[in-house]
Scaffold this active site. Structure first.
Site, mmCIF file in Angstrom:
data_model
loop_
_atom_site.group_PDB
_atom_site.id
_atom_site.type_symbol
_atom_site.label_atom_id
_atom_site.label_comp_id
_atom_site.label_asym_id
_atom_site.label_seq_id
_atom_site.Cartn_x
_atom_site.Cartn_y
_atom_site.Cartn_z
ATOM 1 N N SER A 176 0.821 -1.192 0.000
ATOM 2 C CA SER A 176 0.000 0.000 0.000
ATOM 3 C C SER A 176 0.865 1.256 0.000
ATOM 4 O O SER A 176 1.743 1.377 -0.859
ATOM 5 C CB SER A 176 -0.958 -0.041 1.203
ATOM 6 O OG SER A 176 -1.949 0.946 1.084
ATOM 7 N N ASP A 273 -8.110 -3.688 -7.050
ATOM 8 C CA ASP A 273 -7.628 -3.330 -5.720
ATOM 9 C C ASP A 273 -8.718 -2.558 -4.960
ATOM 10 O O ASP A 273 -9.190 -1.514 -5.416
ATOM 11 C CB ASP A 273 -6.381 -2.469 -5.894
ATOM 12 C CG ASP A 273 -5.764 -2.063 -4.570
ATOM 13 O OD1 ASP A 273 -6.459 -1.381 -3.787
ATOM 14 O OD2 ASP A 273 -4.613 -2.435 -4.313
ATOM 15 N N HIS A 341 -6.465 -6.002 -1.111
ATOM 16 C CA HIS A 341 -5.511 -4.891 -1.048
ATOM 17 C C HIS A 341 -4.437 -5.345 -0.072
ATOM 18 O O HIS A 341 -4.721 -5.461 1.113
ATOM 19 C CB HIS A 341 -6.209 -3.618 -0.549
ATOM 20 C CG HIS A 341 -5.303 -2.439 -0.393
ATOM 21 N ND1 HIS A 341 -4.747 -1.781 -1.465
ATOM 22 C CD2 HIS A 341 -4.845 -1.803 0.704
ATOM 23 C CE1 HIS A 341 -4.001 -0.782 -1.024
ATOM 24 N NE2 HIS A 341 -4.039 -0.773 0.285
#
Ligand SMILES: *[C@@H]1O[C@H](CO)[C@@H](O)[C@H](O)[C@H]1NC(C)=O
Ligand SMILES: *[C@@H]1O[C@H](CO)[C@@H](O)[C@H](O)[C@H]1NC(C)=O
Ligand SMILES: *[C@@H]1O[C@H](CO)[C@@H](O)[C@H](O)[C@H]1NC(C)=O
Ligand SMILES: *[C@@H]1O[C@H](CO)[C@@H](O)[C@H](O)[C@H]1NC(C)=O
Ligand SMILES: *[C@@H]1O[C@H](CO)[C@@H](O)[C@H](O)[C@H]1NC(C)=O
Ligand SMILES: *[C@@H]1O[C@H](CO)[C@@H](O)[C@H](O)[C@H]1NC(C)=O
Ligand SMILES: *[C@@H]1O[C@H](CO)[C@@H](O)[C@H](O)[C@H]1NC(C)=O
Ligand SMILES: *[C@@H]1O[C@H](CO)[C@@H](O)[C@H](O)[C@H]1NC(C)=O
Length: 403
Positions: A176, A273, A341
């Site tokens: 991330s 995502d 994610h």
């Protein structure tokens, strides 16, 4: 705006059942503060010392190093950064001192076949700017440290004498906001290591697209622009990229910076995502009436039009990755079609009997094959809903099902 804070928390809560089951095997690693960081002003938002967690390698892995940037969104204005400074996302004072090392950080050969015996380091994220800022805000009552770039440098300097300076193999990874950090530090990382070391980088869920939202607003572009400005990031972006683009702050987006990076890269991302879906493609500011609420919680509840929009997003991501796919001889990729994610730090998505796969290959196998040059690894999944191996990890609703 404080993107992703609530998101990351909820995302973790969806995996709780798995954690409980494997509790007896979980590895907890102690925090190490970096006292020398103070001299270079390398401080967390609130002025606390930065930190990492190191678990030593052994045997054949004793000279190999995996560094993993922690993720957790960004803060792009004074108000959101002041809020963040009072939480574990902006201060080591509020962080858990013991971190669970799982997935790519696991020390169990059965769960992490290629990296289990490496030195593995988790770099804690407390600057709100993907480890790239370098400025300070200060008035009579308030000081905020935007020092991510200095924190990165201070942690590396601390690790070098602990064996990193003699590394034979190294992998810089992150998820991330941490995956985004790998793009901005990959080549710099290599300069600290021996010339003959093998240095590669892995971004997990860090390929944030420069994409318009459903109201045709470039809201993510505005968000990153304000972040780059607030935190003094532009001077730390790749010079070859900023020199080439009319809007140099766009180099914060991986799709523009990638071609200027020399080290071999692996890009792991879902084409749907969920962070990008919820915050770039359909931010709540672009869906004031909540038409997308059900679809966000459960892909099976999306209308045909909404699925078309999501397929368009996937195609744009594949388009942005196309030059890398075609031209990067030493690159690897795993672009699956799961609503997830971050897939490298969770055991259930990284490596296991029922892990997400493409062409029957798990993420751990794909990354290992690429790192050790065992096989060419550029895997692109078929479009939703074809993949039956997905672990959909969607925040809020606990939809943890096979697609
Ligand atoms: C490694 O993981 C496997 C599979 O979960 C487990 O059976 C084994 O006991 C673990 N080994 C150690 C040393 O924890
Ligand atoms: C972590 O470090 C603290 C302080 O050094 C120590 O008291 C504690 O036992 C350590 N915990 C583990 C699990 O190593
Ligand atoms: C200092 O800046 C903060 C954040 O913008 C603001 O809330 C505060 O009122 C300012 N203090 C002074 C004395 O200007
Ligand atoms: C790199 O070179 C040094 C010095 O010649 C040597 O000791 C080391 O084993 C080499 N490392 C690798 C990965 O070949
Ligand atoms: C576009 O998005 C930005 C950032 O979220 C916002 O500030 C701006 O008001 C939006 N513009 C329009 C026309 O909606
Ligand atoms: C920019 O490109 C030049 C020429 O290809 C290269 O030598 C240099 O290392 C690059 N600089 C950065 C910061 O990537
Ligand atoms: C998929 O891989 C597993 C081992 O990871 C193997 O047991 C299985 O037979 C493979 N399935 C197919 C269809 O190739
Ligand atoms: C390499 O990958 C291809 C395609 O996924 C597969 O058919 C082949 O068996 C792999 N080879 C090795 C040595 O793993």
């Amino acid at each position: 705006m404080n993107l992703l804070v609530a998101f990351a928390f909820l995302c973790l809560s969806t995996v709780a059942p798995w954690r409980v089951r494997s509790q007896q095997h979980r590895l907890l690693v102690n925090m190490t503060l970096v006292p020398n960081a103070r001299a270079s002003g390398a401080l967390c938002l609130d002025g606390s010392l930065p930190a990492y967690h190191l678990h030593r390698g052994y045997g054949a892995g004793k000279d190999n190093w995996l560094l993993q940037f922690e993720g957790g969104g960004w803060c792009n204005d004074l108000r959101s950064c002041l809020d963040r400074a009072k939480t574990r996302r902006g201060s080591t004072r509020y962080m858990t001192k013991l971190e669970i090392f799982s997935g790519i950080l696991s020390n169990n050969a059965t769960l992490n076949p290629d990296f289990y015996n490496w030195n593995r380091v988790k770099l804690r994220y407390c600057d709100g700017g993907s480890f790239t800022g370098d400025t300070v805000f200060s008035n009579k009552t308030t000081t905020l440290h935007f020092k991510g770039q200095k924190i990165w440098e201070a942690i590396i300097r601390d690790l070098l004498p602990r064996g990193l300076e003699d590394a034979r193999k190294a992998l810089l990874s992150g998820c991330s906001a941490g995956g985004l950090a790998t793009f901005h530090h990959c080549d710099n990382f290599a300069t600290y290591l021996p010339m003959n070391a093998s240095v590669k980088c892995l971004s997990d869920a860090g390929f944030f697209l420069d994409e318009r939202d459903i109201s045709l607003n470039y809201s993510m572009r505005f968000f990153f622009k304000s972040l780059v400005q607030l935190q003094g990031i532009e001077k730390n972006l790749n010079r070859n990229c900023t020199g080439a683009l009319y809007f140099p702050d766009l180099c914060f987006f991986p799709q523009y910076a990638l071609r200027y990076i020399s080290a071999p890269y692996f890009i792991l991302n879902s084409a749907y995502d969920v962070f990008q879906f919820h915050h770039i493609l359909v931010p709540s500011s672009a869906d004031l009436h909540g038409h997308w609420n059900d679809c966000k919680q459960n892909p099976a509840a999306c209308t045909a039009d909404q699925i078309d929009t999501l397929q368009g997003f996937r195609l744009d991501m594949l388009g942005a990755l196309r030059p890398f796919y075609m031209n990067s001889r030493r690159g690897g990729m795993f672009i699956n079609s799961c609503f997830a994610h971050c897939q490298s730090e969770l055991q259930e998505t990284w490596f296991g009997d029922d892990s997400s796969r493409i062409n029957n290959k798990t993420i751990a196998e794909a990354v290992g094959d690429w790192y050790f040059s065992r096989n060419m690894t550029k895997e692109i999944d078929c479009a939703y809903p074809c993949d039956t191996t997905c672990h959909n990890l969607i925040p809020e609703a606990q939809v943890n099902s096979k697609a």
